[in-house]
Motif scaffolding. Structure first.
Motif, PDB file in Angstrom:
ATOM      1  N   GLN A 127      24.257   8.841 -20.860  1.00  0.00           N
ATOM      2  CA  GLN A 127      25.625   9.356 -20.942  1.00  0.00           C
ATOM      3  C   GLN A 127      25.706  10.460 -21.999  1.00  0.00           C
ATOM      4  O   GLN A 127      25.261  10.297 -23.131  1.00  0.00           O
ATOM      5  N   GLY A 128      26.260  11.625 -21.585  1.00  0.00           N
ATOM      6  CA  GLY A 128      26.448  12.720 -22.521  1.00  0.00           C
ATOM      7  C   GLY A 128      25.209  13.526 -22.823  1.00  0.00           C
ATOM      8  O   GLY A 128      25.230  14.388 -23.713  1.00  0.00           O
ATOM      9  N   ALA A 129      24.122  13.286 -22.098  1.00  0.00           N
ATOM     10  CA  ALA A 129      22.871  14.006 -22.356  1.00  0.00           C
ATOM     11  C   ALA A 129      22.347  14.614 -21.056  1.00  0.00           C
ATOM     12  O   ALA A 129      22.823  14.295 -19.958  1.00  0.00           O
ATOM     13  N   ASP A 130      21.385  15.505 -21.192  1.00  0.00           N
ATOM     14  CA  ASP A 130      20.772  16.125 -20.010  1.00  0.00           C
ATOM     15  C   ASP A 130      19.827  15.135 -19.336  1.00  0.00           C
ATOM     16  O   ASP A 130      19.266  14.246 -19.979  1.00  0.00           O
ATOM     17  N   ALA A 131      19.642  15.310 -18.023  1.00  0.00           N
ATOM     18  CA  ALA A 131      18.700  14.477 -17.276  1.00  0.00           C
ATOM     19  C   ALA A 131      17.272  14.788 -17.693  1.00  0.00           C
ATOM     20  O   ALA A 131      16.943  15.932 -18.033  1.00  0.00           O
ATOM     21  N   GLU A 132      16.421  13.771 -17.660  1.00  0.00           N
ATOM     22  CA  GLU A 132      15.003  13.933 -17.990  1.00  0.00           C
ATOM     23  C   GLU A 132      14.163  13.454 -16.808  1.00  0.00           C
ATOM     24  O   GLU A 132      14.527  12.494 -16.128  1.00  0.00           O
ATOM     25  N   THR A 133      13.046  14.134 -16.570  1.00  0.00           N
ATOM     26  CA  THR A 133      12.184  13.824 -15.429  1.00  0.00           C
ATOM     27  C   THR A 133      10.771  13.504 -15.903  1.00  0.00           C
ATOM     28  O   THR A 133      10.209  14.232 -16.730  1.00  0.00           O
ATOM     29  N   THR A 134      10.217  12.397 -15.382  1.00  0.00           N
ATOM     30  CA  THR A 134       8.830  12.032 -15.663  1.00  0.00           C
ATOM     31  C   THR A 134       8.142  11.687 -14.343  1.00  0.00           C
ATOM     32  O   THR A 134       8.804  11.407 -13.346  1.00  0.00           O
ATOM     33  N   THR A 135       6.828  11.711 -14.344  1.00  0.00           N
ATOM     34  CA  THR A 135       6.052  11.346 -13.160  1.00  0.00           C
ATOM     35  C   THR A 135       4.899  10.426 -13.546  1.00  0.00           C
ATOM     36  O   THR A 135       4.402  10.480 -14.683  1.00  0.00           O
ATOM     37  N   PHE A 136       4.496   9.588 -12.578  1.00  0.00           N
ATOM     38  CA  PHE A 136       3.308   8.751 -12.766  1.00  0.00           C
ATOM     39  C   PHE A 136       2.729   8.446 -11.395  1.00  0.00           C
ATOM     40  O   PHE A 136       3.423   8.561 -10.365  1.00  0.00           O
ATOM     41  N   THR A 137       1.472   8.078 -11.354  1.00  0.00           N
ATOM     42  CA  THR A 137       0.790   7.724 -10.112  1.00  0.00           C
ATOM     43  C   THR A 137       0.201   6.329 -10.259  1.00  0.00           C
ATOM     44  O   THR A 137      -0.489   6.041 -11.246  1.00  0.00           O
ATOM     45  N   THR A 138       0.482   5.470  -9.279  1.00  0.00           N
ATOM     46  CA  THR A 138      -0.013   4.092  -9.353  1.00  0.00           C
ATOM     47  C   THR A 138      -1.473   3.995  -8.923  1.00  0.00           C
ATOM     48  O   THR A 138      -1.963   4.802  -8.117  1.00  0.00           O
ATOM     49  N   ASP A 139      -2.122   2.988  -9.427  1.00  0.00           N
ATOM     50  CA  ASP A 139      -3.521   2.725  -9.100  1.00  0.00           C
ATOM     51  C   ASP A 139      -3.636   2.202  -7.665  1.00  0.00           C
ATOM     52  O   ASP A 139      -2.655   1.767  -7.060  1.00  0.00           O
ATOM     53  N   SER A 140      -4.837   2.232  -7.100  1.00  0.00           N
ATOM     54  CA  SER A 140      -5.114   1.657  -5.779  1.00  0.00           C
ATOM     55  C   SER A 140      -5.929   0.384  -5.939  1.00  0.00           C
ATOM     56  O   SER A 140      -6.806   0.320  -6.811  1.00  0.00           O
ATOM     57  N   PRO A 141      -5.656  -0.645  -5.118  1.00  0.00           N
ATOM     58  CA  PRO A 141      -6.404  -1.902  -5.259  1.00  0.00           C
ATOM     59  C   PRO A 141      -7.867  -1.724  -4.885  1.00  0.00           C
ATOM     60  O   PRO A 141      -8.200  -0.940  -3.977  1.00  0.00           O
ATOM     61  N   ALA A 142      -8.725  -2.462  -5.531  1.00  0.00           N
ATOM     62  CA  ALA A 142     -10.158  -2.368  -5.257  1.00  0.00           C
ATOM     63  C   ALA A 142     -10.517  -3.040  -3.941  1.00  0.00           C
ATOM     64  O   ALA A 142     -11.442  -2.625  -3.245  1.00  0.00           O
ATOM     65  N   GLU A 143      -9.769  -4.094  -3.577  1.00  0.00           N
ATOM     66  CA  GLU A 143     -10.072  -4.837  -2.356  1.00  0.00           C
ATOM     67  C   GLU A 143      -8.781  -5.128  -1.608  1.00  0.00           C
ATOM     68  O   GLU A 143      -7.777  -5.487  -2.216  1.00  0.00           O
ATOM     69  N   THR A 144      -8.810  -4.982  -0.273  1.00  0.00           N
ATOM     70  CA  THR A 144      -7.597  -5.128   0.527  1.00  0.00           C
ATOM     71  C   THR A 144      -7.833  -6.030   1.741  1.00  0.00           C
ATOM     72  O   THR A 144      -8.970  -6.341   2.079  1.00  0.00           O
ATOM     73  N   PHE A 145      -6.717  -6.431   2.382  1.00  0.00           N
ATOM     74  CA  PHE A 145      -6.811  -7.174   3.637  1.00  0.00           C
ATOM     75  C   PHE A 145      -5.734  -6.681   4.592  1.00  0.00           C
ATOM     76  O   PHE A 145      -4.713  -6.110   4.169  1.00  0.00           O
ATOM     77  N   VAL A 146      -5.976  -6.888   5.883  1.00  0.00           N
ATOM     78  CA  VAL A 146      -4.988  -6.570   6.917  1.00  0.00           C
ATOM     79  C   VAL A 146      -4.836  -7.775   7.834  1.00  0.00           C
ATOM     80  O   VAL A 146      -5.679  -8.678   7.852  1.00  0.00           O
ATOM     81  N   GLY A 147      -3.759  -7.785   8.604  1.00  0.00           N
ATOM     82  CA  GLY A 147      -3.530  -8.827   9.584  1.00  0.00           C
ATOM     83  C   GLY A 147      -3.523  -8.238  10.989  1.00  0.00           C
ATOM     84  O   GLY A 147      -2.732  -7.342  11.278  1.00  0.00           O
ATOM     85  N   TYR A 148      -4.435  -8.695  11.839  1.00  0.00           N
ATOM     86  CA  TYR A 148      -4.457  -8.268  13.241  1.00  0.00           C
ATOM     87  C   TYR A 148      -3.563  -9.214  14.031  1.00  0.00           C
ATOM     88  O   TYR A 148      -3.685 -10.432  13.927  1.00  0.00           O
ATOM     89  N   PHE A 149      -2.650  -8.642  14.814  1.00  0.00           N
ATOM     90  CA  PHE A 149      -1.624  -9.467  15.456  1.00  0.00           C
ATOM     91  C   PHE A 149      -1.694  -9.413  16.974  1.00  0.00           C
ATOM     92  O   PHE A 149      -2.176  -8.459  17.584  1.00  0.00           O
ATOM     93  N   THR A 150      -1.222 -10.495  17.575  1.00  0.00           N
ATOM     94  CA  THR A 150      -1.036 -10.644  19.011  1.00  0.00           C
ATOM     95  C   THR A 150       0.405 -11.082  19.218  1.00  0.00           C
ATOM     96  O   THR A 150       0.899 -11.930  18.473  1.00  0.00           O
ATOM     97  N   PRO A 151       1.116 -10.512  20.225  1.00  0.00           N
ATOM     98  CA  PRO A 151       0.695  -9.552  21.236  1.00  0.00           C
ATOM     99  C   PRO A 151       0.758  -8.114  20.731  1.00  0.00           C
ATOM    100  O   PRO A 151       1.154  -7.871  19.592  1.00  0.00           O
ATOM    101  N   GLU A 152       0.386  -7.179  21.598  1.00  0.00           N
ATOM    102  CA  GLU A 152       0.379  -5.769  21.227  1.00  0.00           C
ATOM    103  C   GLU A 152       1.800  -5.221  21.175  1.00  0.00           C
ATOM    104  O   GLU A 152       2.696  -5.686  21.874  1.00  0.00           O
ATOM    105  N   ALA A 153       1.962  -4.197  20.347  1.00  0.00           N
ATOM    106  CA  ALA A 153       3.265  -3.543  20.232  1.00  0.00           C
ATOM    107  C   ALA A 153       3.697  -2.982  21.586  1.00  0.00           C
ATOM    108  O   ALA A 153       2.901  -2.376  22.303  1.00  0.00           O
ATOM    109  N   GLY A 154       4.949  -3.204  21.935  1.00  0.00           N
ATOM    110  CA  GLY A 154       5.508  -2.655  23.156  1.00  0.00           C
ATOM    111  C   GLY A 154       5.153  -3.410  24.420  1.00  0.00           C
ATOM    112  O   GLY A 154       5.581  -3.020  25.514  1.00  0.00           O
ATOM    113  N   SER A 155       4.376  -4.484  24.314  1.00  0.00           N
ATOM    114  CA  SER A 155       3.929  -5.211  25.498  1.00  0.00           C
ATOM    115  C   SER A 155       5.002  -6.190  25.978  1.00  0.00           C
ATOM    116  O   SER A 155       5.966  -6.489  25.271  1.00  0.00           O
ATOM    117  N   THR A 156       4.815  -6.684  27.192  1.00  0.00           N
ATOM    118  CA  THR A 156       5.675  -7.720  27.758  1.00  0.00           C
ATOM    119  C   THR A 156       4.825  -8.943  28.042  1.00  0.00           C
ATOM    120  O   THR A 156       3.768  -8.842  28.671  1.00  0.00           O
TER     121      THR A 156
END
Length: 406
Positions: A127-156
């Motif tokens: 309040q009553g002051a100029d805006a200030e801007t900063t930046t940072f970049t987050t780290d990336s995980p060393a090991e990851t996982f994904v989930g393969y799903f059924t059924p396929e997208a858009g299928s019936t």
């Protein structure tokens, strides 16, 4: 300048005062003036210092310029000697981090953690002051996982199709992972997850899906820690649809399969199931794969070299362990409806080449889809393991809910 009158003084004293009084009085005045000027200067400096001390100071965490910032903690902005007017946090991926102020508006905290591997720009204003801007970049995980799903997208799919997710890494924190996955339906129905193992999570409603239902799978696994140091990477929505209802019941005592679609019987086929040495699983099974023609080898299901057929027609998988309902062109027509002679599969009369539309194997295949339900009874075998294929319908609703980590 006049000499001040002093009573009760002797002439000598008065004379002394007369001689020194002017000097004495004159000497006092500059000192008083100097003292007054000195005091005014100190007060001015104190006021300036107080004014400077009250200037708002912003602190952003992670700090400006951080290259491998922690993505497991929220972003915070604090202010001293003031209050916060506004805070905006924008990611290079187009996302924004919403947040909330504390009651005194001296601290802002993001409601979720920043994504990994992302650059963020923080614009904050006191309040009553100029805006200030900063930046940072987050780290990336060393090991990851994904989930393969059924059924396929858009299928019936048929009404028995669960949403089944297989993870590429064993999950230790099942509650965190399950909480990050939502399955919703229109029309609305309660959908609950069930863990079959550390790598498999299925979702289903209490009873089969209603025909025409739209199902949405929402994955919010990005940066969810499934096990120590292993993080998810997916953030996406997937929609699929439920078609007509088709439930086929195989009675292996009668050696008949009855097909009911949308509540009406549309076909009855003579079949042949597993013989006494190779009984067919009983219970509720769901078609999980379909092949117009496929090779079947006995060695792949632990039966040595008993058979190897390169072109089995119209094969539809019911279990992971190798149970199919399929066409059969090598057995006599008289077998179907009269004898159970297979190695555990359910067979229908068919023709070699899978192109004869007049035979039962062809017709049943053409009328089926992934997710259709096949119920086997009177087979002489126990109920199939619910984890053997997409066959969780063999669990009661209470048993199913007990398998949720939430």
């Amino acid at each position: 300048m006049g000499v001040p009158h002093i009573s009760n003084r002797s002439e000598q004293q008065l004379g002394q005062w007369s001689r020194r009084g002017v000097l004495t009085v004159l000497g006092v005045v500059p000192a008083a003036l100097l003292t007054g000027c000195s005091g005014s200067a100190d007060a001015s400096e104190d006021a300036k210092s107080a004014s400077s001390a009250k200037k708002p100071t912003l602190t952003v965490t992670p700090a400006d310029g951080t290259e491998k910032a922690d993505f497991t903690s929220p972003v915070t902005v604090t202010v001293t000697a003031g209050t916060l007017a506004s805070v905006k946090v924008a990611g290079s991926d187009g996302s924004a981090l919403d947040g909330a102020f504390n009651e005194a508006r001296t601290k802002w905290t993001s409601v979720r953690k920043p994504y990994s591997g992302t650059e963020y720009t923080v614009t904050a204003q006191a309040q009553g002051a100029d805006a200030e801007t900063t930046t940072f970049t987050t780290d990336s995980p060393a090991e990851t996982f994904v989930g393969y799903f059924t059924p396929e997208a858009g299928s019936t799919s048929g009404v028995g199709m669960p949403v089944s997710i297989t993870f590429t890494h064993a999950v230790a924190d099942k509650a965190a992972v399950e909480k990050a996955i939502t399955v919703s339906a229109e029309p609305a129905v309660e959908v609950v997850g069930h863990w079959f193992s550390d790598t498999r999570l299925d979702f289903r409603p209490k009873t089969y899906w209603a025909a025409g239902t739209t199902v949405t799978l929402s994955l919010r696994l990005k940066d969810v820690e499934g096990t120590d140091g292993v993080y998810g990477v997916q953030s996406k929505d997937v929609t699929f649809h439920i078609g007509r209802e088709q439930i086929s019941t195989v009675d292996l005592a009668a050696k008949r399969m009855t097909v009911v679609r949308n509540g009406e019987t549309v076909a009855t086929y003579p079949v042949s199931g597993g013989d006494s040495d190779h009984t067919t699983w009983s219970g509720i099974m769901v078609i999980s794969e379909r092949f117009k023609q496929t090779r079947m080898e006995s060695s792949t299901v632990g039966l040595g070299d008993e058979y190897d057929i390169s072109d089995v027609p119209h094969a539809q998988r019911l279990t992971t362990s190798g149970t199919f309902v399929h066409g059969n062109y090598w057995a006599s027509t008289s077998v179907f409806g009269n004898e159970n002679t297979s190695h555990g599969c359910v067979g229908l009369h068919d023709a070699k080449g899978a192109s004869d539309s007049s035979v039962d194997g062809y017709r049943f295949y053409e009328s089926s889809m992934l997710g259709d339900v096949v119920v086997v009874s009177n087979s002489g075998e126990r109920t199939v393991d619910p984890a053997n294929g997409l066959n969780g319908w063999n669990l009661s609703w209470a048993e199913w809910r007990a398998g949720s980590a939430l």
